[in-house]
Design a protein around this motif. Structure first.
Motif, PDB file in Angstrom:
ATOM      1  N   LEU A 119      -5.568  -8.647  -1.503  1.00  0.00           N
ATOM      2  CA  LEU A 119      -6.607  -9.430  -0.831  1.00  0.00           C
ATOM      3  C   LEU A 119      -6.543  -9.260   0.683  1.00  0.00           C
ATOM      4  CD1 LEU A 119      -6.540 -12.755  -2.874  1.00  0.00           C
ATOM      5  CD2 LEU A 119      -8.064 -10.797  -3.127  1.00  0.00           C
ATOM      6  N   VAL A 120      -5.335  -9.249   1.222  1.00  0.00           N
ATOM      7  CA  VAL A 120      -5.189  -9.032   2.662  1.00  0.00           C
ATOM      8  C   VAL A 120      -5.693  -7.638   3.032  1.00  0.00           C
ATOM      9  CG1 VAL A 120      -3.537  -8.851   4.554  1.00  0.00           C
ATOM     10  CG2 VAL A 120      -3.275 -10.668   2.852  1.00  0.00           C
ATOM     11  N   ALA A 121      -5.372  -6.668   2.193  1.00  0.00           N
ATOM     12  CA  ALA A 121      -5.846  -5.298   2.440  1.00  0.00           C
ATOM     13  C   ALA A 121      -7.362  -5.235   2.453  1.00  0.00           C
ATOM     14  CB  ALA A 121      -5.279  -4.349   1.386  1.00  0.00           C
ATOM     15  N   GLU A 122      -8.008  -6.018   1.593  1.00  0.00           N
ATOM     16  CA  GLU A 122      -9.472  -6.021   1.550  1.00  0.00           C
ATOM     17  C   GLU A 122     -10.072  -6.402   2.900  1.00  0.00           C
ATOM     18  OE1 GLU A 122     -11.788  -5.119  -0.388  1.00  0.00           O
ATOM     19  OE2 GLU A 122     -11.077  -5.066  -2.449  1.00  0.00           O
ATOM     20  N   ILE A 123      -9.438  -7.312   3.608  1.00  0.00           N
ATOM     21  CA  ILE A 123      -9.933  -7.703   4.931  1.00  0.00           C
ATOM     22  C   ILE A 123      -9.836  -6.522   5.892  1.00  0.00           C
ATOM     23  CG2 ILE A 123      -9.609  -9.266   6.883  1.00  0.00           C
ATOM     24  CD1 ILE A 123      -8.489 -11.316   4.887  1.00  0.00           C
ATOM     25  N   PHE A 124      -8.684  -5.833   5.881  1.00  0.00           N
ATOM     26  CA  PHE A 124      -8.527  -4.647   6.722  1.00  0.00           C
ATOM     27  C   PHE A 124      -9.570  -3.587   6.370  1.00  0.00           C
ATOM     28  CE2 PHE A 124      -4.177  -6.283   7.341  1.00  0.00           C
ATOM     29  CZ  PHE A 124      -4.033  -6.104   8.710  1.00  0.00           C
ATOM     30  N   ILE A 125      -9.759  -3.375   5.065  1.00  0.00           N
ATOM     31  CA  ILE A 125     -10.685  -2.333   4.605  1.00  0.00           C
ATOM     32  C   ILE A 125     -12.099  -2.617   5.093  1.00  0.00           C
ATOM     33  CG2 ILE A 125     -11.764  -1.312   2.568  1.00  0.00           C
ATOM     34  CD1 ILE A 125      -9.051  -1.881   1.118  1.00  0.00           C
ATOM     35  N   ALA A 126     -12.543  -3.862   4.925  1.00  0.00           N
ATOM     36  CA  ALA A 126     -13.908  -4.213   5.311  1.00  0.00           C
ATOM     37  C   ALA A 126     -14.081  -4.218   6.826  1.00  0.00           C
ATOM     38  CB  ALA A 126     -14.268  -5.580   4.738  1.00  0.00           C
ATOM     39  N   ALA A 127     -13.083  -4.750   7.540  1.00  0.00           N
ATOM     40  CA  ALA A 127     -13.221  -4.876   8.990  1.00  0.00           C
ATOM     41  C   ALA A 127     -13.177  -3.529   9.702  1.00  0.00           C
ATOM     42  CB  ALA A 127     -12.141  -5.796   9.543  1.00  0.00           C
ATOM     43  N   ALA A 141      -6.520   6.513   7.036  1.00  0.00           N
ATOM     44  CA  ALA A 141      -6.844   6.289   5.627  1.00  0.00           C
ATOM     45  C   ALA A 141      -6.690   7.567   4.818  1.00  0.00           C
ATOM     46  CB  ALA A 141      -8.275   5.758   5.502  1.00  0.00           C
ATOM     47  N   THR A 142      -7.145   8.694   5.365  1.00  0.00           N
ATOM     48  CA  THR A 142      -6.999   9.969   4.687  1.00  0.00           C
ATOM     49  C   THR A 142      -5.524  10.295   4.460  1.00  0.00           C
ATOM     50  OG1 THR A 142      -9.057  10.840   5.633  1.00  0.00           O
ATOM     51  CG2 THR A 142      -7.443  12.456   4.862  1.00  0.00           C
ATOM     52  N   THR A 143      -4.724  10.056   5.473  1.00  0.00           N
ATOM     53  CA  THR A 143      -3.299  10.369   5.377  1.00  0.00           C
ATOM     54  C   THR A 143      -2.607   9.497   4.334  1.00  0.00           C
ATOM     55  OG1 THR A 143      -3.333  10.945   7.731  1.00  0.00           O
ATOM     56  CG2 THR A 143      -1.168  10.604   6.703  1.00  0.00           C
ATOM     57  N   ILE A 144      -2.916   8.207   4.331  1.00  0.00           N
ATOM     58  CA  ILE A 144      -2.315   7.295   3.352  1.00  0.00           C
ATOM     59  C   ILE A 144      -2.728   7.690   1.934  1.00  0.00           C
ATOM     60  CG2 ILE A 144      -2.297   4.926   2.493  1.00  0.00           C
ATOM     61  CD1 ILE A 144      -0.618   5.296   4.981  1.00  0.00           C
ATOM     62  N   GLU A 145      -3.999   8.025   1.744  1.00  0.00           N
ATOM     63  CA  GLU A 145      -4.445   8.417   0.408  1.00  0.00           C
ATOM     64  C   GLU A 145      -3.747   9.686  -0.054  1.00  0.00           C
ATOM     65  OE1 GLU A 145      -8.519   9.823  -1.822  1.00  0.00           O
ATOM     66  OE2 GLU A 145      -8.496   7.860  -0.821  1.00  0.00           O
ATOM     67  N   GLY A 164      -5.382  15.202  -6.221  1.00  0.00           N
ATOM     68  CA  GLY A 164      -6.315  14.239  -6.779  1.00  0.00           C
ATOM     69  C   GLY A 164      -6.994  13.442  -5.704  1.00  0.00           C
ATOM     70  N   VAL A 165      -7.539  12.292  -6.124  1.00  0.00           N
ATOM     71  CA  VAL A 165      -8.334  11.484  -5.217  1.00  0.00           C
ATOM     72  C   VAL A 165      -8.413  10.076  -5.773  1.00  0.00           C
ATOM     73  CG1 VAL A 165     -10.558  11.938  -6.356  1.00  0.00           C
ATOM     74  CG2 VAL A 165     -10.498  11.536  -3.885  1.00  0.00           C
ATOM     75  N   PHE A 166      -8.605   9.103  -4.894  1.00  0.00           N
ATOM     76  CA  PHE A 166      -8.819   7.740  -5.366  1.00  0.00           C
ATOM     77  C   PHE A 166     -10.239   7.600  -5.903  1.00  0.00           C
ATOM     78  CE2 PHE A 166      -4.773   6.634  -4.043  1.00  0.00           C
ATOM     79  CZ  PHE A 166      -4.512   5.299  -4.340  1.00  0.00           C
ATOM     80  N   THR A 167     -10.388   6.731  -6.900  1.00  0.00           N
ATOM     81  CA  THR A 167     -11.671   6.545  -7.568  1.00  0.00           C
ATOM     82  C   THR A 167     -12.002   5.058  -7.657  1.00  0.00           C
ATOM     83  OG1 THR A 167     -10.710   6.330  -9.787  1.00  0.00           O
ATOM     84  CG2 THR A 167     -11.218   8.571  -9.021  1.00  0.00           C
ATOM     85  N   THR A 168     -13.207   4.772  -8.133  1.00  0.00           N
ATOM     86  CA  THR A 168     -13.608   3.379  -8.366  1.00  0.00           C
ATOM     87  C   THR A 168     -12.964   2.821  -9.624  1.00  0.00           C
ATOM     88  OG1 THR A 168     -15.559   4.166  -9.553  1.00  0.00           O
ATOM     89  CG2 THR A 168     -15.815   3.676  -7.212  1.00  0.00           C
ATOM     90  N   ARG A 378     -16.628   6.846   0.681  1.00  0.00           N
ATOM     91  CA  ARG A 378     -15.658   6.108  -0.135  1.00  0.00           C
ATOM     92  C   ARG A 378     -14.884   5.130   0.731  1.00  0.00           C
ATOM     93  NH1 ARG A 378     -11.345   8.164  -2.153  1.00  0.00           N
ATOM     94  NH2 ARG A 378     -11.313  10.105  -0.941  1.00  0.00           N
ATOM     95  N   ARG A 379     -14.603   3.962   0.171  1.00  0.00           N
ATOM     96  CA  ARG A 379     -13.813   2.961   0.877  1.00  0.00           C
ATOM     97  C   ARG A 379     -12.326   3.336   0.862  1.00  0.00           C
ATOM     98  NH1 ARG A 379     -13.360  -2.126  -1.088  1.00  0.00           N
ATOM     99  NH2 ARG A 379     -13.763  -3.275   0.837  1.00  0.00           N
ATOM    100  N   PHE A 380     -11.589   2.692   1.715  1.00  0.00           N
ATOM    101  CA  PHE A 380     -10.146   2.924   1.843  1.00  0.00           C
ATOM    102  C   PHE A 380      -9.409   2.082   0.790  1.00  0.00           C
ATOM    103  CE2 PHE A 380      -6.403   2.455   5.099  1.00  0.00           C
ATOM    104  CZ  PHE A 380      -5.619   3.281   4.323  1.00  0.00           C
ATOM    105  N   GLU A 381      -9.729   2.312  -0.489  1.00  0.00           N
ATOM    106  CA  GLU A 381      -9.120   1.531  -1.567  1.00  0.00           C
ATOM    107  C   GLU A 381      -7.611   1.752  -1.647  1.00  0.00           C
ATOM    108  OE1 GLU A 381     -10.753  -0.667  -2.996  1.00  0.00           O
ATOM    109  OE2 GLU A 381     -12.858  -0.076  -2.875  1.00  0.00           O
ATOM    110  N   ALA A 382      -7.164   2.908  -1.192  1.00  0.00           N
ATOM    111  CA  ALA A 382      -5.738   3.217  -1.274  1.00  0.00           C
ATOM    112  C   ALA A 382      -4.883   2.220  -0.501  1.00  0.00           C
ATOM    113  CB  ALA A 382      -5.491   4.631  -0.750  1.00  0.00           C
ATOM    114  N   LEU A 383      -5.463   1.582   0.520  1.00  0.00           N
ATOM    115  CA  LEU A 383      -4.682   0.629   1.315  1.00  0.00           C
ATOM    116  C   LEU A 383      -4.192  -0.536   0.465  1.00  0.00           C
ATOM    117  CD1 LEU A 383      -3.598  -0.188   4.092  1.00  0.00           C
ATOM    118  CD2 LEU A 383      -5.753  -1.427   4.466  1.00  0.00           C
TER     119      LEU A 383
END
Length: 509
Positions: A119-127, A141-145, A164-168, A378-383
């Motif tokens: 949930l905390v990550a979601e705030i970072f992702i959106a902001a 974000a690319t590096t973390i993924e 690979g890659v992150f997906t929905t 794509r969003r930074f879902e990996a975070l």
């Protein structure tokens, strides 16, 4: 931030009706940052209020009721109502009808309460609003993924060549696995380029094998890829798990009929049973026949981080794997990944994109991930996964996964003890399948009650449970996703199901 900026931000938030360009963006100024903080404070207040009111897993409202409620609200008023007003409105009107995923009686779907790091990550992702199609839009974000994909490849036993890659989620990832299987078949069997010329004539006889309990996304993927639903061949799995001998026999039958098997879609955690195919022996059979092996580990992938990792023995033999982190790793929807054992296969998704490619630059800052994904933006879902893994550590993750599976066994034991319920299969993961029963009701009436019980419990705001079909009969299921649920809470859920069935029977008499 100085006091004047805080006051200014608060005033803008409460008014929120001035010139939109002056208040609607987080633009780096002290004023916009103060407004953002006020917005978060208001949203948290609304969420807290919702929690205090939500004593049931659902409001029990039906679509038509909600449609009438929300249709009365003008979607685009001539003048804006202000951020404070719409934030309160979202909390009071929309939040009131959100399912309470944290409630112990919410057990209908693979849809968990998200853990706090997510949930905390979601705030970072959106902001920060990074977009992972190109490196210059999302450098960190690319590096973390990339690091997480490498880690997942190692976790699956794929080695350094994995990519690979992150997906929905696994619907997308399963389609990617089938797409790569289709591409390899076209190249090796027909010497054909699907990218250039579409499907070859031989594709009409291509077949994808899977367990009879495989996820519907396998059929959907075959449809979208132009192979059609009939290309998917479900193989019987009497105990819920596809076996090597059953697979070998099915492949032989297809070959005798003139069909060409090109892929095997294994499941590590079926939606109805939570069962896991015999991955090692099935993958060995499939590889002997030149099939692409894809593992849908949407549910079971998390077991690799638990004491139950042995259930996925042989996954390293797969060509690709799908993960869903918004299931047994408790991430906010949607957060998944696709990993291929040989990353070169992902070249099938790559295209020349002049506005993103930087091949002529003297300095290339980093990789663009758009060529590995079905998506562009794509969003930074990996975070979410990154923060959760680092916050909990391996021990914490294992504790949560193990506790969740333990609670599924406890629910199964409670069901087995009940004279009003029949356990249909021992749980392997976190899913418990069963039926309501009665010695006095005829079979047709028992079937009717099993079909009606989930909706009845929903309307009464008692519980959210699942419904499916098992061995041609209606069945019920619990999807246990509350690792901290008490034994009393589990017994209470089972008791509520018993009572709900009895009430339906009494109402019909």
């Amino acid at each position: 931030m100085n006091e004047a900026s805080q006051v200014c931000g608060k005033a803008a938030f409460e008014e929120g009706r001035g010139r939109a360009v002056e208040w609607a963006f987080l633009d780096g100024t002290d004023r916009s940052r103060a407004l953002f903080e006020q917005a978060l404070t208001s949203a948290l207040s609304q969420i807290r209020t919702g929690w205090s009111r939500a004593t049931a897993p659902t409001s029990g409202a039906a679509f038509e009721d909600l449609r009438a409620t929300f249709a009365a609200l003008e979607i685009l008023p001539e003048k804006g109502l202000g951020l404070d007003f719409v934030s309160q409105e979202a909390g009071e009107r929309i939040g009131a009808h959100a399912v309470s995923v944290w409630h112990p009686n919410y057990a209908g779907h693979l849809h968990p309460p998200p853990m706090l790091p997510s949930l905390v990550a979601e705030i970072f992702i959106a902001a920060t609003n990074q977009s992972l199609d190109s490196f210059d839009q999302a450098p960190a974000a690319t590096t973390i993924e990339r690091l997480l994909i490498e880690w997942l490849g190692t976790l699956a036993g794929f080695g350094a060549s994995a990519d690979g890659v992150f997906t929905t989620g696994s619907t997308e990832a399963n389609m990617m696995g089938l797409l790569l299987a289709r591409e390899r078949a076209a190249t090796t069997l027909a010497g054909w380029s699907i990218a250039a010329d579409g499907l070859p004539p031989e594709a009409a006889r291509w077949r994808i094998l899977c367990s009879e309990f495989a996820h519907f996304s396998v059929r959907k993927g075959a449809h979208v890829l132009g192979l059609g639903d009939r290309a998917v061949v479900p193989v019987a799995a009497p105990d819920g798990s596809l076996s090597g001998p059953a697979l070998a026999a099915a492949i032989e039958r297809l070959l005798q009929d003139g069909d060409r098997p090109i892929a095997l879609a294994l499941t590590a955690g079926t939606t109805d049973l939570g069962s896991i195919d015999r991955i090692g022996e099935c993958a060995t059979v499939a590889r002997d026949h030149g099939l692409w092996v894809h593992v849908d580990a949407a549910v079971g992938g998390a077991l690799l981080l638990s004491s139950h990792a042995r259930l996925l023995d042989g996954v390293h033999l797969a060509d690709s794997i799908a993960f869903d982190f918004h299931k047994l790793l408790f991430q906010a929807v949607g957060c998944g990944a696709f990993v291929a054992r040989d990353g070169r296969a992902l070249s099938a998704l790559s295209r020349d994109i002049p506005y993103l490619d930087r091949i002529d630059d003297a300095f290339d800052p980093g990789p663009n991930l758009v060529g590995k994904s079905l998506l562009t933006s794509r969003r930074f879902e990996a975070l979410k996964l990154w923060m959760s893994l680092r916050a909990l550590g391996r021990q914490g993750v294992a504790e949560i996964v193990d506790a969740t599976l333990s609670n599924a066994r406890r629910a199964a034991e409670a069901i087995a003890r009940s004279p009003a319920l029949e356990l249909l299969a021992e749980p392997v993961t976190n899913i418990v399948i069963f039926r309501w029963r009665s010695p006095t009701a005829d079979p047709a009436e028992v079937d009717r009650i099993n079909r009606m019980l989930p909706s009845s419990l929903w309307r009464k705001q008692t519980a959210v449970i699942g419904r499916t079909t098992y061995r041609a009969a209606p069945a019920l299921k619990l999807t246990m996703l509350h690792p901290n649920a008490s034994l009393e809470a589990i017994d209470g859920l089972v008791s509520a199901i018993e009572t709900g069935g009895r009430e339906l029977l009494d109402a019909h008499d």
